[in-house]
Design an enzyme around this catalytic site. Structure first.
Site, mmCIF file in Angstrom:
data_model
loop_
_atom_site.group_PDB
_atom_site.id
_atom_site.type_symbol
_atom_site.label_atom_id
_atom_site.label_comp_id
_atom_site.label_asym_id
_atom_site.label_seq_id
_atom_site.Cartn_x
_atom_site.Cartn_y
_atom_site.Cartn_z
ATOM 1 N N HIS A 19 -7.383 25.545 29.219
ATOM 2 C CA HIS A 19 -6.616 25.787 27.985
ATOM 3 C C HIS A 19 -5.125 25.928 28.315
ATOM 4 O O HIS A 19 -4.272 25.386 27.615
ATOM 5 C CB HIS A 19 -7.089 27.082 27.302
ATOM 6 C CG HIS A 19 -8.473 27.017 26.719
ATOM 7 N ND1 HIS A 19 -9.439 27.963 26.999
ATOM 8 C CD2 HIS A 19 -9.054 26.138 25.870
ATOM 9 C CE1 HIS A 19 -10.546 27.674 26.327
ATOM 10 N NE2 HIS A 19 -10.343 26.565 25.645
ATOM 11 N N LYS A 43 -20.346 31.081 15.971
ATOM 12 C CA LYS A 43 -20.929 31.551 17.233
ATOM 13 C C LYS A 43 -20.572 33.024 17.411
ATOM 14 O O LYS A 43 -19.520 33.456 16.950
ATOM 15 C CB LYS A 43 -20.340 30.773 18.409
ATOM 16 C CG LYS A 43 -19.933 29.360 18.085
ATOM 17 C CD LYS A 43 -18.908 28.823 19.063
ATOM 18 C CE LYS A 43 -18.301 27.530 18.552
ATOM 19 N NZ LYS A 43 -17.245 26.992 19.383
ATOM 20 N N ARG A 92 -11.451 16.523 27.238
ATOM 21 C CA ARG A 92 -11.863 16.553 28.644
ATOM 22 C C ARG A 92 -12.582 15.280 29.027
ATOM 23 O O ARG A 92 -12.375 14.719 30.072
ATOM 24 C CB ARG A 92 -12.822 17.732 28.884
ATOM 25 C CG ARG A 92 -12.125 19.045 28.982
ATOM 26 C CD ARG A 92 -13.079 20.177 28.773
ATOM 27 N NE ARG A 92 -13.520 20.224 27.389
ATOM 28 C CZ ARG A 92 -14.174 21.219 26.859
ATOM 29 N NH1 ARG A 92 -14.519 22.244 27.612
ATOM 30 N NH2 ARG A 92 -14.513 21.209 25.605
ATOM 31 N N SER A 130 -15.280 27.281 28.451
ATOM 32 C CA SER A 130 -15.468 28.728 28.311
ATOM 33 C C SER A 130 -16.949 29.068 28.482
ATOM 34 O O SER A 130 -17.303 30.089 29.081
ATOM 35 C CB SER A 130 -14.995 29.205 26.938
ATOM 36 O OG SER A 130 -13.639 28.906 26.758
HETATM 37 P P1 ADP Z 1 -13.337 25.204 19.924
HETATM 38 O O1 ADP Z 1 -14.520 26.040 19.550
HETATM 39 O O2 ADP Z 1 -12.307 25.091 18.846
HETATM 40 O O3 ADP Z 1 -13.677 23.860 20.542
HETATM 41 P P2 ADP Z 1 -12.492 26.000 22.582
HETATM 42 O O4 ADP Z 1 -11.850 27.271 22.993
HETATM 43 O O5 ADP Z 1 -13.786 25.641 23.212
HETATM 44 O O6 ADP Z 1 -12.576 26.090 21.018
HETATM 45 O O7 ADP Z 1 -11.494 24.796 22.846
HETATM 46 C C1 ADP Z 1 -10.242 24.705 22.219
HETATM 47 C C2 ADP Z 1 -9.618 23.353 22.561
HETATM 48 O O8 ADP Z 1 -9.338 23.303 23.950
HETATM 49 C C3 ADP Z 1 -10.517 22.149 22.271
HETATM 50 O O9 ADP Z 1 -9.704 21.067 21.874
HETATM 51 C C4 ADP Z 1 -11.155 21.859 23.604
HETATM 52 O O10 ADP Z 1 -11.509 20.490 23.717
HETATM 53 C C5 ADP Z 1 -9.999 22.197 24.526
HETATM 54 N N1 ADP Z 1 -10.466 22.577 25.866
HETATM 55 C C6 ADP Z 1 -11.398 23.478 26.222
HETATM 56 N N2 ADP Z 1 -11.545 23.552 27.560
HETATM 57 C C7 ADP Z 1 -10.680 22.646 28.064
HETATM 58 C C8 ADP Z 1 -10.373 22.208 29.384
HETATM 59 N N3 ADP Z 1 -10.996 22.675 30.463
HETATM 60 N N4 ADP Z 1 -9.436 21.261 29.514
HETATM 61 C C9 ADP Z 1 -8.832 20.736 28.420
HETATM 62 N N5 ADP Z 1 -9.079 21.084 27.161
HETATM 63 C C10 ADP Z 1 -9.986 22.022 26.978
#
Ligand code: ADP
Length: 167
Positions: A19, A43, A92, A130
């Site tokens: 992130h 969730k 990703r 995450s």
């Molecule tokens: P959501 O539930 O909105 O997907 P996340 O916290 O899982 O929330 O992810 C927020 C954003 O960050 C999304 O666009 C996700 O694709 C991106 N993201 C999550 N992990 C990574 C990572 N390791 N590298 C790049 N982008 C990421």
């Protein structure tokens, strides 16, 4: 003229170095950014909204032009309310694409003036999520280098009582 404001929304449960990588790349393009924690996720999150905000504030300390906030309404309504016009999302792998594509087009339908900008993280973060960080921590593995030291500590504390034994 004021520079474009971009919003990076997410569950961030917890905020990882993936992130942070996306945020750093985005803030080189958009000098004004809001990291916006989704507060109404279906969730059930491990960390409260307040904890997630605290984690992101700590990780972005010293980053100019970055603000941390939470919202519980439609994303496009939140972005307009803040005076923003860009949504940042991370991609990703192909597996992210379908969901992100649907969401971007739905958001465009709801608010045509808001563009979604996709950024790709450094390849060392392409497998990082995450969910995986929580799973590894729960089972006692190390997540050093994948999250901030603060998150590492909070995960350890959270899972200390719940450490599973051998079956
Ligand atoms: P959501 O539930 O909105 O997907 P996340 O916290 O899982 O929330 O992810 C927020 C954003 O960050 C999304 O666009 C996700 O694709 C991106 N993201 C999550 N992990 C990574 C990572 N390791 N590298 C790049 N982008 C990421």
């Amino acid at each position: 003229m004021k520079s474009t404001l971009a919003v990076y929304p997410g569950t961030f449960d917890p905020f990882t170095n993936g992130h942070l990588d996306i945020l750093e790349r985005a803030s080189r393009i958009f000098p004004r950014m809001i990291v916006a924690v989704v507060a109404n996720a279906e969730k059930s999150p491990l960390f409260t909204v307040e904890e997630r905000i605290q984690i992101i504030r700590d990780a972005t300390r010293g980053m100019k032009g970055v603000r941390v906030d939470a919202f519980d309404c439609l994303l496009v309504d939140y972005v307009s309310e803040q005076g923003g016009s860009v949504v940042i999302r991370g991609l990703r792998a192909i597996s992210d694409f379908e969901f992100e594509f649907q969401m971007a087009l739905m958001n465009r339908r709801l608010a045509d003036g808001i563009e979604t900008v996709f950024l790709m993280p450094h390849e060392s973060y392409t497998y990082l999520s995450s969910r995986l960080v929580k799973e590894v921590s729960l089972l006692g593995g190390t997540v050093k280098g994948l999250v901030s030291p603060m998150v590492e500590r909070m995960l350890r504390d959270r899972y200390r009582q719940r450490k599973p034994g051998k079956k």
